[in-house]
Scaffold this motif. Structure first.
Motif, PDB file in Angstrom:
ATOM      1  N   ILE A 195       0.855  -1.182   0.000  1.00 32.60           N
ATOM      2  CA  ILE A 195       0.000   0.000   0.000  1.00 32.60           C
ATOM      3  C   ILE A 195       0.889   1.229   0.000  1.00 32.60           C
ATOM      4  N   GLN A 196       0.798   2.004  -1.076  1.00 34.40           N
ATOM      5  CA  GLN A 196       1.663   3.158  -1.173  1.00 34.40           C
ATOM      6  C   GLN A 196       0.858   4.301  -1.773  1.00 34.40           C
ATOM      7  N   SER A 197       0.836   5.436  -1.077  1.00 37.07           N
ATOM      8  CA  SER A 197       0.104   6.578  -1.612  1.00 37.07           C
ATOM      9  C   SER A 197       0.773   7.065  -2.878  1.00 37.07           C
ATOM     10  N   LEU A 198      -0.052   7.501  -3.837  1.00 40.61           N
ATOM     11  CA  LEU A 198       0.507   8.030  -5.075  1.00 40.61           C
ATOM     12  C   LEU A 198       0.663   9.538  -4.907  1.00 40.61           C
ATOM     13  N   PRO A 199       1.873  10.057  -5.051  1.00 43.71           N
ATOM     14  CA  PRO A 199       2.069  11.493  -4.869  1.00 43.71           C
ATOM     15  C   PRO A 199       1.244  12.267  -5.903  1.00 43.71           C
ATOM     16  N   GLY A 200       0.566  13.280  -5.466  1.00 43.42           N
ATOM     17  CA  GLY A 200      -0.232  14.098  -6.378  1.00 43.42           C
ATOM     18  C   GLY A 200      -1.673  13.672  -6.462  1.00 43.42           C
ATOM     19  N   PHE A 201      -2.003  12.552  -5.846  1.00 45.96           N
ATOM     20  CA  PHE A 201      -3.394  12.117  -5.862  1.00 45.96           C
ATOM     21  C   PHE A 201      -3.881  12.023  -4.425  1.00 45.96           C
ATOM     22  N   HIS A 202      -4.852  12.864  -4.088  1.00 49.19           N
ATOM     23  CA  HIS A 202      -5.284  12.907  -2.697  1.00 49.19           C
ATOM     24  C   HIS A 202      -6.382  11.895  -2.440  1.00 49.19           C
ATOM     25  N   ALA A 203      -6.118  10.982  -1.552  1.00 44.49           N
ATOM     26  CA  ALA A 203      -7.107   9.982  -1.163  1.00 44.49           C
ATOM     27  C   ALA A 203      -7.434  10.213   0.309  1.00 44.49           C
ATOM     28  N   CYS A 303      -7.294  -3.734  14.633  1.00 46.68           N
ATOM     29  CA  CYS A 303      -6.448  -3.415  13.491  1.00 46.68           C
ATOM     30  C   CYS A 303      -7.222  -2.645  12.423  1.00 46.68           C
ATOM     31  N   CYS A 304      -8.467  -3.078  12.173  1.00 45.57           N
ATOM     32  CA  CYS A 304      -9.287  -2.388  11.178  1.00 45.57           C
ATOM     33  C   CYS A 304      -9.527  -0.946  11.586  1.00 45.57           C
ATOM     34  N   MET A 305      -9.820  -0.748  12.861  1.00 45.65           N
ATOM     35  CA  MET A 305     -10.066   0.615  13.348  1.00 45.65           C
ATOM     36  C   MET A 305      -8.809   1.460  13.218  1.00 45.65           C
ATOM     37  N   GLN A 306      -7.680   0.896  13.637  1.00 40.08           N
ATOM     38  CA  GLN A 306      -6.413   1.625  13.555  1.00 40.08           C
ATOM     39  C   GLN A 306      -6.075   1.985  12.106  1.00 40.08           C
ATOM     40  N   LEU A 307      -6.424   1.067  11.200  1.00 39.01           N
ATOM     41  CA  LEU A 307      -6.098   1.307   9.796  1.00 39.01           C
ATOM     42  C   LEU A 307      -6.833   2.520   9.243  1.00 39.01           C
ATOM     43  N   VAL A 308      -8.096   2.697   9.643  1.00 41.83           N
ATOM     44  CA  VAL A 308      -8.812   3.853   9.091  1.00 41.83           C
ATOM     45  C   VAL A 308      -8.520   5.131   9.874  1.00 41.83           C
ATOM     46  N   SER A 309      -8.147   4.991  11.166  1.00 42.65           N
ATOM     47  CA  SER A 309      -7.909   6.214  11.934  1.00 42.65           C
ATOM     48  C   SER A 309      -6.442   6.629  11.943  1.00 42.65           C
ATOM     49  N   LEU A 330      -9.578  -3.069   2.396  1.00 39.40           N
ATOM     50  CA  LEU A 330      -9.725  -1.885   3.233  1.00 39.40           C
ATOM     51  C   LEU A 330      -8.578  -0.904   2.969  1.00 39.40           C
ATOM     52  N   ALA A 331      -7.378  -1.446   2.983  1.00 38.34           N
ATOM     53  CA  ALA A 331      -6.203  -0.587   2.827  1.00 38.34           C
ATOM     54  C   ALA A 331      -6.128  -0.006   1.423  1.00 38.34           C
ATOM     55  N   ALA A 332      -6.546  -0.810   0.416  1.00 39.11           N
ATOM     56  CA  ALA A 332      -6.555  -0.286  -0.948  1.00 39.11           C
ATOM     57  C   ALA A 332      -7.484   0.920  -1.025  1.00 39.11           C
ATOM     58  N   GLY A 333      -8.609   0.828  -0.309  1.00 41.52           N
ATOM     59  CA  GLY A 333      -9.546   1.945  -0.274  1.00 41.52           C
ATOM     60  C   GLY A 333      -8.923   3.213   0.288  1.00 41.52           C
ATOM     61  N   LEU A 334      -7.972   3.060   1.202  1.00 42.76           N
ATOM     62  CA  LEU A 334      -7.367   4.237   1.830  1.00 42.76           C
ATOM     63  C   LEU A 334      -6.539   5.057   0.845  1.00 42.76           C
ATOM     64  N   VAL A 335      -5.947   4.382  -0.145  1.00 39.82           N
ATOM     65  CA  VAL A 335      -5.060   5.120  -1.047  1.00 39.82           C
ATOM     66  C   VAL A 335      -5.633   5.330  -2.445  1.00 39.82           C
ATOM     67  N   GLY A 336      -6.890   4.943  -2.671  1.00 44.70           N
ATOM     68  CA  GLY A 336      -7.463   5.266  -3.977  1.00 44.70           C
ATOM     69  C   GLY A 336      -8.216   4.149  -4.664  1.00 44.70           C
ATOM     70  N   GLY A 337      -8.351   3.003  -4.020  1.00 41.74           N
ATOM     71  CA  GLY A 337      -9.199   1.967  -4.578  1.00 41.74           C
ATOM     72  C   GLY A 337      -8.472   0.888  -5.351  1.00 41.74           C
TER      73      GLY A 337
END
Lengths: 432, 391
Positions: A195-203, A303-309, A330-337
């Motif tokens: 899971i890695q955020s893509l720079p320039g895309f705000h999720a 863990c699920c709660m910690q992941l979203v918060s 869940l984690a994929a959803g955090l950075v853009g699906g």
């Protein structure tokens, strides 16, 4: 016809392909001699010249070639650079041959996305040949057998795979799905989603960088279900010591190899004291071999709660099958699906690269709106795996440049561009 | 032919029965394969192995860098985990880290760690590694190299040495002032284990004779036990001739008529001495690879375990021994085609006088040799990848 020939002849002479000694058309073509014959002669002359040049392995520059530039080929011995013009900058070091890779396009938008991967690969000059095999559970008529696919993966050792849809309804027959069969046959025990955020895309969250490692051969996915008494179904979750040790070792090895600092085991050992307890115990045992890596455990619900918060606390996470499936998504959803997260599966001998969150996106078939980012990034990971670091970085950079610029975005990222637009943008951003 | 041999070697059925007449690997045809237990101790995922790299002293670090370079060009599916360990890292934590790393990865490639002998406190880290990892067998295969100027050009000896006990037990004490007792430990269990390994090796590779080396005329009990164990094991192998020889005679025979030896089976110290003599006969310390194999782990290093301190930084060390050791490692890990590819190139290159380092009587530098090997490997990789996959 004659004028076209003449102009093409001029052009060929300009680039030095046609020797100027060849007689001009007008003189060569005697009276009554058919034009076609002369054209054939010219063509033969050009072919000969081309062959000579390729035999010498020389690159022939022509005016206005955008790709032409000079790269230094360093001599290890003298350290001096001898300059020779080649088409694509040569990687630091890599084997010269072409690699064969199994390609399973999968259901839904899979085939469209694989086309985009092929386009990008050929534009980047990647020395990879695909061996395409189509397998599908929802389109059994066109599908090859599991054995064929497994053979191909085994033979090539590396594969790029789309998503194979698994229908939820049960029509009798085998409980095991096609995906599970392939995984079992190949013993693909470890699934990695980075899971890695893509720079320039705000999720939802930015600057995320963690790895989810999932055991994927046993646990809830053992396909052992039966009705012991009418109205009572028993579904067996199998946890074995061997497989738990193996996935724990894999997680720590992965952390070590990728310079990670912490491994978190995710479990529900407070309820399933024996099953998840065994898993947890194995993780603890393995952690003793890795004194440099911090080890901790966390219960799945927390863990699920910690992941979203507060997802930034995680580094490498290791978990049994079903929890992994849920956390991946869940984690994929955090950075853009599902469209932007790459994933990979490993056995001892085979590595298969696919999307991190497994959705076939069947609604979008033929609409040219799917996001190829996830598959392109997993293709980059694949290239890295087979020693093509240079090409991997080339495509990885291009994808990230396109996303950072933010001008071309598919629908799932909030834009209106098509799959092919995105592919073209990536190709234009390949910096040779 | 080379292509055919490579393909045959990829076939599992062929791995156990390598026919010595396949001469296209230059002159090294035997491979050691990992047993099932050894395979399980390896960190292998998706066809890639992770291997510990222990840098060692002297020329170790530079030569291991060259090995990695060549691996990249040949496309060997190996990741390295580098562990900095040498004679200056005396803290016990370094040794522990190195041990754990080998236990995690199952395999290591190692430069030699120098052992200071003027400091009584300094325990040999090499010995500690071998005994803690229980690497009980050491195999050095001395075979004459084609095109290399040496004392003999028809030597083919496999030296198998017990690696964990005997004189290397590190048990020494001064019982009375001026009297030092150094204990040499011989156990029936370990003798039998190494003897069985040697006979297995001989049987698997079509060798004809095993010679046990000892000094049982003086150390009647200790070396007597070793000899007795070897004799007992030899009864199980009717096809292989067994003989024994006393170490002093063996040393003399080794320099005067080495062609008589086939497989040598030795306790620790004698093995050390005879391996060095044999290596000297085929071309020297820089040429011969060695491996240490236990029940679970394996460590590959140069055959004579020299660190080459005097050559450090001069770019004249001979990389052949370490490169051949790394090929043996690739074979052990099951990457036979890459192993054969590199080995073939290395042997081809060093057979040419212009690519021989000063220790072989040439003028070439280490980087000359490496560059020549890379130039040789590059075109071969064009076809080898496809062959590996179709085979």
């Amino acid at each position: 016809m004659a004028s076209t020939l003449r102009s093409s002849r001029l052009l060929l002479q300009k680039v030095g392909l046609l020797s100027s000694t060849t007689k001009p058309l007008s003189t060569k073509r005697g009276a009554g001699e058919p034009l076609g014959k002369v054209a054939k002669e010219v063509a033969e002359d050009v072919t000969k010249q081309l062959k000579n040049r390729f035999a010498k392995k020389a690159y022939f520059p022509y005016p206005g070639d955008p790709k032409l530039f000079v790269v230094a080929q360093h001599n290890v011995h003298t350290g001096a650079a001898s300059h020779s013009p080649v088409q694509i900058a040569e990687p630091v070091s890599h084997p010269e041959g072409r690699n064969k890779v199994t390609l399973v396009p999968g259901d839904g938008v899979g085939p469209e996305i694989m086309l985009s991967v092929r386009d990008v690969f050929s534009a980047a000059g990647v020395p990879v040949d695909f061996e395409e095999v189509f397998i599908s559970e929802v389109q059994p008529a066109q599908s090859v057998s599991v054995d064929t696919v497994v053979d191909s993966f085994k033979r090539n050792g590396v594969g790029l795979k789309g998503i194979i849809t698994t229908p939820s309804s049960f029509k009798g027959g085998v409980l095991q799905t096609l995906n599970m069969k392939i995984r079992r046959e190949l013993d693909l025990f470890a699934n990695v989603v980075w899971i890695q955020s893509l720079p320039g895309f705000h999720a939802r969250h930015n600057n995320l960088d963690f790895v989810i490692i999932r055991e994927q051969t046993e646990g809830e996915y053992s396909a052992l279900e039966h009705e012991s008494v009418t109205g009572v179904i028993e579904c067996l979750k199998i946890v074995t010591r061997a497989n738990s040790m193996r996935i724990a070792k894999f997680a720590f090895d992965y952390a070590m190899r990728h310079d990670r600092k912490k491994v978190t085991a995710v479990h529900k050992a407070n309820i399933m004291k024996l099953g998840d307890g065994l898993f947890l115990q194995c993780c603890e045992e393995v952690s003793k071999m890795f004194p440099d890596i911090q080890y901790e455990s966390m219960i799945i619900d927390n863990c699920c709660m910690q992941l979203v918060s507060n997802p930034h606390q995680f580094d490498v996470m290791v978990m049994p099958n079903l929890y992994g499936n849920i956390i991946d998504n869940l984690a994929a959803g955090l950075v853009g699906g599902a469209g932007v997260v790459p994933g990979e599966s490993y056995s001892q001998d085979v590595a298969i690269f696919e999307q991190g969150a497994r959705h076939s996106f069947a609604e979008a078939v033929g609409k040219n709106i799917a996001n190829p980012t996830a598959t392109l990034l997993s293709a980059c990971n694949m290239l890295k795996h087979i020693h093509l670091e240079f090409h991997s970085m080339l495509i990885w950079d291009a994808v990230h440049r396109v996303i950072k610029a933010g001008k071309v975005r598919t629908k799932d990222m909030g834009g209106h561009d098509t799959t092919s637009d995105f592919t073209h943008a990536v190709i234009n951003n390949l910096k040779h | 032919m080379a292509a055919l041999t490579r393909r045959l070697l990829c076939n599992t059925a062929w791995r156990q029965t390598v026919v010595p007449s396949l001469s296209s690997f230059g002159n090294r045809n035997y491979t050691i394969n990992a047993t099932e237990q050894q395979v399980l101790s390896c960190a292998k995922y998706g066809g890639r192995h992770c291997v510990t790299l222990m840098t060692g002293d002297g020329v170790g670090p530079e030569i291991l860098t060259h090995v990695q370079e060549i691996f990249r060009y040949a496309g060997a599916p190996i990741d390295f985990e580098t562990v900095e360990i040498n004679s200056s890292t005396t803290d016990a934590a370094y040794l522990e880290a190195a041990l754990l790393s080998v236990q995690r990865n199952g395999v290591a490639l190692k430069g030699n760690i120098e052992t200071k002998f003027d400091d009584a406190e300094f325990r040999s880290m090499n010995v500690a590694l071998r005994s803690r990892l229980d690497l009980w067998s050491n195999i050095v295969w001395c075979r004459s190299f084609k095109g290399v100027n040496a004392r003999y050009d028809d030597i083919d000896i496999v030296l198998i040495r017990e690696n964990t006990e005997g004189e290397y037990s590190s048990l020494e004490h001064e019982s009375v002032t001026g009297v030092v007792e150094s204990l040499k430990i011989i156990t029936a269990e370990k003798c039998e284990r190494i003897a069985r390994y040697a006979f297995d090796f001989a049987a698997r590779n079509g060798r004809k004779k095993v010679t046990a080396i000892h000094k049982a005329n003086i150390m009647k009990l200790a070396d007597g036990l070793f000899l007795e164990s070897c004799r007992k094991v030899s009864e199980d192998y009717a096809d292989i001739k067994f003989s024994d020889m006393i170490i002093d005679n063996a040393s003399m025979q080794m320099v005067s008529r080495p062609q008589q030896f086939d497989v040598l089976l030795m306790p620790n110290l004698y093995g050390n001495i005879l391996s060095s003599i044999a290596a000297g006969l085929v071309g020297g310390a820089g040429l011969v690879p060695g491996m240490n194999v236990g029940a679970k782990y394996a460590v590959f290093e140069s055959g004579t375990r020299n660190s080459g301190r005097s050559l450090k930084g001069k770019n004249i060390a001979n990389p052949t021994g370490m490169l051949l050791a790394s090929c043996d490692m690739l074979d052990y890990l099951g990457h036979h085609n890459v192993g054969a590819l590199i080995r073939e190139s290395v042997l081809d290159v060093i057979a040419q006088p212009q690519h021989q380092t000063p220790d072989m009587g040439g003028q070439a530098t280490t980087t000359d040799v490496i560059q020549a090997i890379i130039d040789d490997i590059k075109p071969k990789t064009q076809t080898s990848l496809q062959e590996a996959q179709s085979g």
